[in-house]
Design a protein around this motif. Structure first.
Motif, PDB file in Angstrom:
ATOM      1  N   LYS A 304     -24.336 117.530-137.281  1.00  0.00           N
ATOM      2  CA  LYS A 304     -25.669 117.492-137.867  1.00  0.00           C
ATOM      3  C   LYS A 304     -26.546 116.570-137.009  1.00  0.00           C
ATOM      4  CE  LYS A 304     -23.831 118.580-142.445  1.00  0.00           C
ATOM      5  NZ  LYS A 304     -23.608 118.161-143.824  1.00  0.00           N
ATOM      6  N   SER A 305     -27.219 115.634-137.568  1.00  0.00           N
ATOM      7  CA  SER A 305     -28.124 114.820-136.734  1.00  0.00           C
ATOM      8  C   SER A 305     -27.539 113.433-136.448  1.00  0.00           C
ATOM      9  CB  SER A 305     -29.465 114.685-137.447  1.00  0.00           C
ATOM     10  OG  SER A 305     -29.223 114.105-138.715  1.00  0.00           O
ATOM     11  N   ALA A 306     -26.243 113.260-136.716  1.00  0.00           N
ATOM     12  CA  ALA A 306     -25.676 111.907-136.659  1.00  0.00           C
ATOM     13  C   ALA A 306     -24.959 111.561-135.344  1.00  0.00           C
ATOM     14  CB  ALA A 306     -24.716 111.712-137.828  1.00  0.00           C
ATOM     15  N   MET A 307     -25.062 112.461-134.320  1.00  0.00           N
ATOM     16  CA  MET A 307     -24.342 112.232-133.057  1.00  0.00           C
ATOM     17  C   MET A 307     -24.571 110.840-132.478  1.00  0.00           C
ATOM     18  SD  MET A 307     -22.501 114.672-131.614  1.00  0.00           S
ATOM     19  CE  MET A 307     -22.719 115.097-129.889  1.00  0.00           C
ATOM     20  N   ASP A 308     -25.841 110.395-132.508  1.00  0.00           N
ATOM     21  CA  ASP A 308     -26.187 109.116-131.877  1.00  0.00           C
ATOM     22  C   ASP A 308     -25.601 107.926-132.618  1.00  0.00           C
ATOM     23  OD1 ASP A 308     -27.768 109.855-133.968  1.00  0.00           O
ATOM     24  OD2 ASP A 308     -29.553 108.802-133.250  1.00  0.00           O
ATOM     25  N   LYS A 309     -25.216 108.141-133.880  1.00  0.00           N
ATOM     26  CA  LYS A 309     -24.514 107.067-134.604  1.00  0.00           C
ATOM     27  C   LYS A 309     -23.012 107.170-134.403  1.00  0.00           C
ATOM     28  CE  LYS A 309     -27.699 106.582-138.441  1.00  0.00           C
ATOM     29  NZ  LYS A 309     -28.006 107.214-139.717  1.00  0.00           N
ATOM     30  N   LEU A 319     -12.076 104.755-129.758  1.00  0.00           N
ATOM     31  CA  LEU A 319     -11.779 106.170-130.024  1.00  0.00           C
ATOM     32  C   LEU A 319     -12.729 107.041-129.199  1.00  0.00           C
ATOM     33  CD1 LEU A 319     -11.485 105.825-133.919  1.00  0.00           C
ATOM     34  CD2 LEU A 319      -9.600 105.891-132.252  1.00  0.00           C
ATOM     35  N   PHE A 320     -12.164 107.901-128.346  1.00  0.00           N
ATOM     36  CA  PHE A 320     -12.991 108.695-127.441  1.00  0.00           C
ATOM     37  C   PHE A 320     -12.858 110.185-127.734  1.00  0.00           C
ATOM     38  CE2 PHE A 320     -12.500 104.582-125.614  1.00  0.00           C
ATOM     39  CZ  PHE A 320     -13.771 104.295-125.128  1.00  0.00           C
ATOM     40  N   PRO A 321     -13.852 110.742-128.459  1.00  0.00           N
ATOM     41  CA  PRO A 321     -13.810 112.167-128.771  1.00  0.00           C
ATOM     42  C   PRO A 321     -14.156 112.989-127.532  1.00  0.00           C
ATOM     43  CG  PRO A 321     -15.863 111.215-129.568  1.00  0.00           C
ATOM     44  CD  PRO A 321     -15.068 110.081-128.974  1.00  0.00           C
ATOM     45  N   GLY A 322     -13.788 114.270-127.543  1.00  0.00           N
ATOM     46  CA  GLY A 322     -14.233 115.166-126.487  1.00  0.00           C
ATOM     47  C   GLY A 322     -15.628 115.663-126.805  1.00  0.00           C
ATOM     48  N   ASP A 323     -16.432 115.884-125.755  1.00  0.00           N
ATOM     49  CA  ASP A 323     -17.759 116.465-125.970  1.00  0.00           C
ATOM     50  C   ASP A 323     -17.639 117.879-126.525  1.00  0.00           C
ATOM     51  OD1 ASP A 323     -19.241 114.340-124.911  1.00  0.00           O
ATOM     52  OD2 ASP A 323     -18.901 115.042-122.856  1.00  0.00           O
ATOM     53  N   GLY A 324     -18.700 118.317-127.215  1.00  0.00           N
ATOM     54  CA  GLY A 324     -18.804 119.732-127.541  1.00  0.00           C
ATOM     55  C   GLY A 324     -18.866 120.532-126.255  1.00  0.00           C
ATOM     56  N   TYR A 325     -18.462 121.810-126.305  1.00  0.00           N
ATOM     57  CA  TYR A 325     -18.394 122.592-125.077  1.00  0.00           C
ATOM     58  C   TYR A 325     -19.745 123.224-124.754  1.00  0.00           C
ATOM     59  CZ  TYR A 325     -16.692 125.516-121.362  1.00  0.00           C
ATOM     60  OH  TYR A 325     -16.491 126.094-120.136  1.00  0.00           O
ATOM     61  N   GLY A 326     -20.162 123.104-123.503  1.00  0.00           N
ATOM     62  CA  GLY A 326     -21.377 123.777-123.032  1.00  0.00           C
ATOM     63  C   GLY A 326     -22.600 123.347-123.820  1.00  0.00           C
ATOM     64  N   LYS A 327     -23.303 124.332-124.365  1.00  0.00           N
ATOM     65  CA  LYS A 327     -24.553 124.036-125.066  1.00  0.00           C
ATOM     66  C   LYS A 327     -24.335 123.202-126.322  1.00  0.00           C
ATOM     67  CE  LYS A 327     -25.800 128.317-125.283  1.00  0.00           C
ATOM     68  NZ  LYS A 327     -26.472 129.572-125.639  1.00  0.00           N
ATOM     69  N   ALA A 328     -23.098 123.222-126.859  1.00  0.00           N
ATOM     70  CA  ALA A 328     -22.807 122.473-128.087  1.00  0.00           C
ATOM     71  C   ALA A 328     -22.597 120.979-127.831  1.00  0.00           C
ATOM     72  CB  ALA A 328     -21.574 123.058-128.774  1.00  0.00           C
ATOM     73  N   ARG A 329     -22.762 120.591-126.580  1.00  0.00           N
ATOM     74  CA  ARG A 329     -22.553 119.197-126.196  1.00  0.00           C
ATOM     75  C   ARG A 329     -23.383 118.223-127.023  1.00  0.00           C
ATOM     76  NH1 ARG A 329     -20.698 117.330-120.970  1.00  0.00           N
ATOM     77  NH2 ARG A 329     -21.146 115.118-120.769  1.00  0.00           N
ATOM     78  N   SER A 330     -24.586 118.629-127.397  1.00  0.00           N
ATOM     79  CA  SER A 330     -25.479 117.698-128.093  1.00  0.00           C
ATOM     80  C   SER A 330     -25.298 117.717-129.616  1.00  0.00           C
ATOM     81  CB  SER A 330     -26.937 118.014-127.744  1.00  0.00           C
ATOM     82  OG  SER A 330     -27.201 119.359-128.078  1.00  0.00           O
ATOM     83  N   THR A 331     -24.470 118.637-130.126  1.00  0.00           N
ATOM     84  CA  THR A 331     -24.345 118.727-131.591  1.00  0.00           C
ATOM     85  C   THR A 331     -22.901 118.660-132.095  1.00  0.00           C
ATOM     86  OG1 THR A 331     -24.317 121.131-131.387  1.00  0.00           O
ATOM     87  CG2 THR A 331     -26.452 120.108-131.886  1.00  0.00           C
ATOM     88  N   GLN A 332     -21.930 118.851-131.199  1.00  0.00           N
ATOM     89  CA  GLN A 332     -20.536 118.902-131.651  1.00  0.00           C
ATOM     90  C   GLN A 332     -19.668 117.888-130.918  1.00  0.00           C
ATOM     91  OE1 GLN A 332     -19.107 122.921-131.114  1.00  0.00           O
ATOM     92  NE2 GLN A 332     -20.657 123.814-132.470  1.00  0.00           N
ATOM     93  N   LEU A 333     -18.559 117.535-131.572  1.00  0.00           N
ATOM     94  CA  LEU A 333     -17.514 116.755-130.922  1.00  0.00           C
ATOM     95  C   LEU A 333     -16.200 117.498-131.110  1.00  0.00           C
ATOM     96  CD1 LEU A 333     -18.421 113.116-132.058  1.00  0.00           C
ATOM     97  CD2 LEU A 333     -18.802 114.147-129.799  1.00  0.00           C
ATOM     98  N   ARG A 334     -15.296 117.377-130.133  1.00  0.00           N
ATOM     99  CA  ARG A 334     -13.994 118.034-130.251  1.00  0.00           C
ATOM    100  C   ARG A 334     -12.888 116.978-130.298  1.00  0.00           C
ATOM    101  NH1 ARG A 334     -13.601 122.134-125.521  1.00  0.00           N
ATOM    102  NH2 ARG A 334     -14.664 120.423-124.433  1.00  0.00           N
ATOM    103  N   PHE A 335     -11.897 117.239-131.133  1.00  0.00           N
ATOM    104  CA  PHE A 335     -10.777 116.309-131.287  1.00  0.00           C
ATOM    105  C   PHE A 335      -9.471 117.044-131.021  1.00  0.00           C
ATOM    106  CE2 PHE A 335     -14.254 114.660-133.759  1.00  0.00           C
ATOM    107  CZ  PHE A 335     -14.257 113.306-133.433  1.00  0.00           C
ATOM    108  N   ALA A 336      -8.856 116.737-129.891  1.00  0.00           N
ATOM    109  CA  ALA A 336      -7.535 117.293-129.615  1.00  0.00           C
ATOM    110  C   ALA A 336      -6.537 116.657-130.566  1.00  0.00           C
ATOM    111  CB  ALA A 336      -7.131 116.991-128.171  1.00  0.00           C
ATOM    112  N   ASN A 337      -5.626 117.483-131.066  1.00  0.00           N
ATOM    113  CA  ASN A 337      -4.567 116.995-131.951  1.00  0.00           C
ATOM    114  C   ASN A 337      -3.240 117.501-131.382  1.00  0.00           C
ATOM    115  OD1 ASN A 337      -2.981 116.159-134.105  1.00  0.00           O
ATOM    116  ND2 ASN A 337      -3.521 117.941-135.363  1.00  0.00           N
ATOM    117  N   PHE A 338      -2.769 116.763-130.393  1.00  0.00           N
ATOM    118  CA  PHE A 338      -1.586 117.169-129.632  1.00  0.00           C
ATOM    119  C   PHE A 338      -0.405 116.260-129.991  1.00  0.00           C
ATOM    120  CE2 PHE A 338      -4.760 118.603-126.108  1.00  0.00           C
ATOM    121  CZ  PHE A 338      -4.943 119.830-126.737  1.00  0.00           C
ATOM    122  N   PRO A 339       0.804 116.602-129.557  1.00  0.00           N
ATOM    123  CA  PRO A 339       1.944 115.722-129.849  1.00  0.00           C
ATOM    124  C   PRO A 339       1.753 114.288-129.340  1.00  0.00           C
ATOM    125  CG  PRO A 339       2.726 117.877-129.165  1.00  0.00           C
ATOM    126  CD  PRO A 339       1.239 117.890-128.973  1.00  0.00           C
TER     127      PRO A 339
END
Lengths: 360, 360
Positions: A304-309, A319-339
């Motif tokens: 939503k609008s809370a990325m900057d917070k 804690l370092f999240p992954g950026d959203g992919y491509g155009k979603a970079r400014s609105t999404q975050l990605r979280f890998a959940n691996f072993p």
């Protein structure tokens, strides 16, 4: 202070990797000849371990190339004469389709919007190969295993190729219903990048041999017949990433020691922690709206609008999240959940997200 | 107790590699995103360093793939529409020719026996690409630089592709007379295997773009236009061997610190030590009879009937020669002479060979 790297790839290293590297240097692995018995033992140990870990049957062979991107190319080159059918729902499934175009095939696609799954496996014709991206790393959409496994009956003549780059070793595939499966080691296996693993059955080998006989250009050193003939000797056609292969053999041992059931249960527990929070959150929501299509290994959060917070507050706790992919970079975050990711890291993540919400 | 590993590839690690690996893990390099500014800085540092070390001019670009074997394939795919001309004098130059056949081109060859060089650069026609294996790792034959540099004038229209896998960084190429140059890192650069370096000029890029426009199949992710467009962003198309690239950047720094002139002089000194002994030895002789064609970086020794004495005696002193290649395994030994090898190792080698001779 890094507590956790949630980038979906290259991702956090599995906690044993550093020690394995130390041992590798002590034992001369980085300058080992790829034609030596010691190399052959490493090759053997890796394939035997992967067979046990993933339940790979005897009519499947395992070969090693340099990346999953390479496997997109090699699988089209070696398994498709004219046309493949691609189920496209994001950047990586689209890229597989595009590789087929670049290789002068005539691929078809069934396409849905980013963040969506497919409602049906129906498509026109009898494609030579059906390409499924089981886990779309760009959007966090996972194809349910029942969907992946449904293609065999509908398309008995087609080869079913499954890209599981950012989900393995988590999904428990039914190998009776697929023909080609692949991943790269820098995601779920928590290793440095530079190795792709390609698992193929005898139907794939027969198809590539048929193309070769028909004088279709299937490549040179990394044709499937060449890869297979070297794999029978527990070798690779070229000098491979020997250190990478050694490290994979060791991490597969570690995974076996832990047990695949525990790895799968813990993956589901951590994913549930984050999705549970996201489902009732005010500052964010899951990008994938239909629960059935939500990936357990790559969770995509719409901010939503809370990325900057959110980003600075996560970073402040290491804690370092992954950026959203491509155009979603400014609105999404990605979280890998691996072993490589721990319950504690996910608990800290959810606690921190919650704190951010409470304060906003 | 290993004093020296003389196998020509993968060979002995450069002495700084272990420390660089330790630093890489401390700094999070193995899980670094290949789309991050830190990765771009590593890419930049590697290319800037290689340009300085090898004197690569501005109209050449440097791209990274996974092996020199891959570059055989990519160079034929991207630079040849119909036919290439190969100067063949051993297993690896023959393999390059064979790759062109596998890719459905119509390669021609000028062939001489193993252990021999070429007396002339003359061949029929105007080949699109001329493939020269500057250092035949299988036989220890090196093409003199004057010979390599002579092709431009005779074939001004042809692209000149030089395989310098087991000689770089030693030879000082005149880049005005060649178009494509490549090597892999596990030989002269003393690094773990898993990375190939391809240096191409604008003529190569123009040729691959022309083929692409003409709808020739030049591949997918590793076409030259794709590699170049990512290289301009200091990136690679796929997730590469990030750790391998980092280690290359560091060893190139070390080589620059030592100085290329010193590296070349020391290489010649060590080669001279061994050839000098071989020229007057009774139990062995140099396989390459004409001094002008003898490689300074891979010395091949014909062991007459003394193999069964020589190998155990060398091993007893911690000296591990490379086997002869292919059928020559039972009669020849190969000695890599790379920057990772020291004067002391070569002195111990010659002393030990001499002792064996005296005792026999």
């Amino acid at each position: 202070m890094t507590q956790a790297n949630f980038t979906p790839g290259p991702s956090q290293l599995y906690f044993t990797v550093k020690d394995h590297v130390r041992r590798a240097f002590r034992d001369g692995i980085p300058s080992l000849s790829h034609r030596s018995p010691t190399f052959e033992a490493i090759f053997e140990s890796t394939t035997v371990g992967l067979r046990e870990l993933l339940g790979i049957p005897d009519d499947f062979s395992i070969v090693f190339v340099s990346s999953a991107t390479e496997i997109w190319e090699r699988s089209i080159q070696n398994l498709v004469e004219e046309s493949s059918l691609h189920f496209v729902n994001g950047a990586f499934s689209y890229r597989y389709f595009e590789v087929a175009q670049q290789l002068m095939k005539k691929p078809m696609k069934v396409e849905v919007a980013d963040g969506k799954g497919f409602s049906s496996n129906e498509a026109d014709g009898n494609p030579e190969l059906i390409a499924l991206t089981q886990n779309e790393t760009s959007t966090g959409v996972s194809l349910p295993l029942s969907f992946v496994h449904s293609f065999r009956q509908r398309y008995p003549q087609s080869l079913i190729a499954v890209d599981a780059v950012s989900s393995l070793p988590y999904p428990a595939f039914d190998f009776n219903t697929i023909d080609s499966l692949f991943f790269s080691v820098q995601k779920g296996f928590g290793l440095p990048a530079g190795l792709g693993v390609w698992i193929v059955n005898d139907r794939c080998i027969a198809k590539s041999e048929k193309l070769l006989t028909s004088r279709v250009n299937i490549g040179s050193y990394h044709t499937l017949p060449s890869l297979i003939s070297f794999a029978k000797k527990k070798q690779t056609p070229e000098t491979p990433n020997v250190l990478g292969l050694y490290l994979l053999s060791k991490v597969v041992e570690d995974f076996l020691h832990k047990g695949i059931t525990a790895i799968r249960k813990e993956t589901e527990y951590r994913a549930a922690l984050l999705y549970h929070w996201l489902d009732t959150a005010q500052i964010a929501k899951p990008f994938v709206t239909e629960a059935a299509f939500r990936s357990n290994t790559v969770v995509v959060m719409e901010c939503k609008s809370a990325m900057d917070k959110i980003i600075p507050a996560l970073n402040a706790r290491g804690l370092f999240p992954g950026d959203g992919y491509g155009k979603a970079r400014s609105t999404q975050l990605r979280f890998a959940n691996f072993p490589a990711h721990s319950k504690e890291q996910y608990e800290l993540l959810v606690d921190t997200l919650n704190d951010i919400q409470v304060k906003s």
